[in-house]
Design a protein around this motif. Structure first.
Motif, short mmCIF file in Angstrom:
data_model
loop_
_atom_site.label_atom_id
_atom_site.label_comp_id
_atom_site.label_asym_id
_atom_site.label_seq_id
_atom_site.Cartn_x
_atom_site.Cartn_y
_atom_site.Cartn_z
N ILE A 167 14.96 -1.71 -16.34
CA ILE A 167 14.86 -2.43 -17.58
C ILE A 167 15.44 -3.96 -16.74
CG2 ILE A 167 15.95 -2.96 -19.79
CD1 ILE A 167 15.48 -0.50 -19.79
N LEU A 168 16.29 -3.79 -16.68
CA LEU A 168 17.05 -5.36 -15.76
C LEU A 168 15.85 -6.07 -15.35
CD1 LEU A 168 21.20 -4.81 -16.09
CD2 LEU A 168 19.52 -5.51 -17.47
N GLY A 169 15.77 -4.97 -14.28
CA GLY A 169 15.10 -6.03 -12.84
C GLY A 169 13.29 -6.91 -13.62
N LEU A 170 12.92 -5.58 -14.55
CA LEU A 170 11.61 -5.93 -15.21
C LEU A 170 11.57 -7.26 -15.69
CD1 LEU A 170 10.09 -2.68 -16.22
CD2 LEU A 170 9.22 -3.97 -14.82
N ILE A 171 13.04 -7.28 -16.57
CA ILE A 171 13.30 -8.79 -17.25
C ILE A 171 14.19 -10.24 -16.52
CG2 ILE A 171 14.87 -9.29 -19.19
CD1 ILE A 171 14.81 -6.70 -20.37
N VAL A 172 14.98 -9.32 -15.64
CA VAL A 172 15.80 -10.44 -15.13
C VAL A 172 14.39 -10.94 -13.70
CG1 VAL A 172 17.45 -11.81 -13.80
CG2 VAL A 172 17.44 -9.92 -15.13
N LEU B 157 9.84 -6.34 -4.63
CA LEU B 157 9.23 -4.95 -4.79
C LEU B 157 8.67 -4.81 -6.13
CD1 LEU B 157 12.07 -3.76 -2.31
CD2 LEU B 157 9.57 -4.97 -2.09
N HIS B 158 7.70 -3.61 -5.59
CA HIS B 158 6.97 -2.62 -7.00
C HIS B 158 8.14 -2.17 -7.55
CE1 HIS B 158 6.01 0.47 -9.47
NE2 HIS B 158 4.58 -0.42 -9.09
N PRO B 159 8.68 -1.79 -9.16
CA PRO B 159 9.81 -1.74 -9.58
C PRO B 159 9.98 -0.04 -9.19
CG PRO B 159 7.90 -2.56 -11.37
CD PRO B 159 7.21 -2.75 -10.07
N VAL B 160 9.16 0.68 -8.65
CA VAL B 160 9.87 2.33 -8.41
C VAL B 160 10.49 2.27 -6.97
CG1 VAL B 160 8.82 3.97 -7.42
CG2 VAL B 160 8.13 3.39 -9.34
N ILE C 35 0.64 -1.09 0.06
CA ILE C 35 -0.05 -0.03 0.36
C ILE C 35 0.86 1.61 0.21
CG2 ILE C 35 -2.12 1.32 1.39
CD1 ILE C 35 -2.70 -0.94 1.83
N PHE C 36 1.64 1.49 0.43
CA PHE C 36 2.73 2.12 1.10
C PHE C 36 3.66 2.71 -0.68
CE2 PHE C 36 7.36 3.84 0.78
CZ PHE C 36 7.32 5.27 1.48
N GLY C 37 3.51 1.26 -1.14
CA GLY C 37 4.87 1.84 -2.64
C GLY C 37 3.45 2.41 -3.19
N THR C 38 2.46 1.51 -3.41
CA THR C 38 1.12 2.43 -4.65
C THR C 38 0.64 3.07 -4.18
OG1 THR C 38 0.47 0.02 -4.71
CG2 THR C 38 -1.12 1.43 -5.38
N PHE C 39 0.79 3.78 -2.61
CA PHE C 39 0.81 5.42 -2.97
C PHE C 39 2.07 6.45 -3.72
CE2 PHE C 39 1.14 9.35 -0.28
CZ PHE C 39 -0.10 10.15 -0.20
#
Length: 509
Positions: free
Chosen positions: A445-450, A463-466, A239-243
């Motif tokens: 990019i690497l985090g989304l792929i690997v 975790l959420h990418p941000v 929830i914190f990450g989403t906010f």
């Protein structure tokens, strides 16, 4: 189906007529095409910004995630509203003043001059384009799914219909007419979204209204009424990450550029209040009620993400007259076009003003870069349709909302440290901005792929990418800037001293 197609065709002709009128009254200058001649007032700006973000995602993706996961995702919206208000309270006046004083036509151009770096201009332009094109692609996808649900026609028919309207509107109208047309499109959208909600509640919950809907959910699936939701997804950390992800809305490039189109400084006094009240408290509560109360009570049990994205349209078609379903689809088209048109304007400016005139051909004139911007619109729409096709063919089961929050928004966030630091921190350097943007983007990019064998994003610590990428980006920006030479006195005077004097003078008028 004949009536449906006739009504949608007529709606499209109205939009085309508006675009043609916009072409007739335009000044034929780069400033007019790209920034609406810097003449946008508070009312038009409200519709321009609110409906630049209230896309088909708001009608499909947002309620779809709420339907499946419970209300935890709403923190993204509240973060976004706070981010938009913050932009126009703190960064917006400085963006506006710098653009007005120095005739900047894009926020990337502004930052390139602030950091005195053509390399940064190239990096920012390419990275923002890379993340904005998939976001544009979500809009034809949403309309295509609506067409599919309403008429039975293949998804690509609705996607192509949206693409044609987008090309004509942006090609002919430019930023001024895109902003003005958003008033018409936004009115259609709100009427369809709110009208359908009130009608469905009256028809299906005639005795108890929304309380009756909540009682049904409490009896059948009580976990859908509160976080963490039926799957336990929205923990306090998420929830914190989403906010936080929502809060970063100030860095969405198609929103940031809106501040540069303002007529005067008075807009920045009233606009945040409008965003909080009419935008946050009124508008976004409508899709929230649809996704978290009405849809789960009326049609429980759907687990497929793509089907959940269509749940609002499906309920309307099932329980309301056919003609109203067509009107609602018009609202979805209006939402998609109002968002994608602004994104396309931003993208075409990046191509023409920043890549061509800023890097490749510095001597290009107004007429040439305006023509390039128009041609760029066609290319970007074509690329977005490829994204739509890829999603439908290969990734069609993932929720629409997550393309926005998990891919595009983290991508936009990677220029946030350079943006905020460039406007507010004199010590920020070009070395810091370049290093931070590159490190953050490559890490993302690497985090989304690997992924590991279970599909977890190991480089992002699942975790959420941000959450992991933005702190790394900001840390690199601060450290490298402090280790680099400070900006020269002339740049400091232009970007800090002159701006503060100008804003102070405007405040006394």
């Amino acid at each position: 189906m004949t009536f449906d197609l006739f009504a949608l065709g007529l709606f499209g002709l109205i939009i085309i007529a508006m675009a043609a009128y916009g072409y007739k009254i335009s000044a034929r200058t780069a400033e007019d095409f790209m920034l609406g001649g810097r003449t946008i007032g508070v009312v038009v700006m409200f519709f321009f910004v609110l409906f630049a973000i209230s896309s088909s995602w708001t009608f499909y993706g947002f309620p779809g995630v709420l339907y499946r996961e419970g209300p935890g995702y709403v923190f993204f919206i509240w973060g976004s509203v706070a981010g938009f208000a913050g932009l126009y309270m703190f960064l917006g006046p400085r963006l506006w003043a710098l653009a007005k004083l120095n005739q900047f036509l894009s926020p990337v151009e502004l930052l390139a001059e602030r950091y005195q770096s053509k390399a940064l201009r190239l990096i920012l332009s390419v990275t923002i384009l890379a993340f904005i094109v998939p976001y544009v692609g979500v809009q034809p996808l949403g309309v295509g799914r609506g067409f599919e649900a309403l008429t039975g026609l293949p998804l690509w028919v609705g996607a192509a219909y949206t693409a044609v309207l987008l090309i004509v509107l942006v090609l002919l109208g430019g930023m001024r007419i895109v902003a003005w047309v958003n008033i018409f499109l936004g009115t259609v959208y709100v009427t369809a979204l709110l009208g359908s909600l009130l009608w469905i509640v009256a028809v299906l919950f005639p005795q108890g209204g929304l309380a009756e809907a909540a009682a049904r959910i409490a009896e059948a699936e009580p976990a859908k009424l509160a976080a963490p939701g039926p799957e336990g997804t929205y923990t306090p950390v998420l929830i914190f990450g989403t906010f936080l992800v929502g809060l970063l809305a100030f860095s969405w490039p198609h929103i940031t550029i809106g501040a540069m189109t303002a007529r005067d400084k008075k807009l920045f006094k009233w606009f945040p209040l409008l965003i909080f009240t009419l935008g946050g408290l009124f508008f976004y509560i409508i899709p929230f009620i649809w996704g978290s109360l009405v849809a789960p009570a009326v049609a429980p049990g759907i687990t497929d993400a793509a089907e959940a994205d269509r749940i609002v349209q499906t309920i309307i078609q099932t329980y309301l007259p056919p003609w109203f379903g067509v009107f609602v689809l018009m609202g979805v088209v209006a939402a998609a076009i109002s968002t994608a048109a602004v994104q396309l304007m931003m993208s075409s400016i990046l191509v023409a003003r920043d890549l061509v005139q800023g890097v490749i051909k510095p001597d290009a004139g107004d007429r040439e870069i305006t023509a390039i911007a128009r041609w760029a619109v066609i290319a970007i729409v074509a690329a977005s349709l490829l994204v739509t096709a890829a999603v439908e063919l290969g990734l069609g089961q993932e929720a629409m909302a997550l393309y926005l929050t998990d891919v595009s928004v983290p991508g936009f966030a990677q220029w946030a440290p350079a943006l905020v630091g460039g406007l507010l921190w004199k010590r920020g350097s070009k070395q810091g901005a370049i290093a931070a943007t590159l490190v953050g983007t490559i890490y993302l990019i690497l985090g989304l792929i690997v992924r590991d064998a279970q599909g977890a994003r190991v480089l992002l610590f699942d975790l959420h990418p941000v959450i992991p990428t933005l702190p790394v980006n900001a840390l690199v920006y601060v450290v490298v800037s402090l280790l680099s030479p400070p900006i020269d006195e002339q740049t400091e005077a232009i970007f800090f001293d002159e701006v503060e004097e100008f804003l102070l003078a405007e405040s006394t008028r």
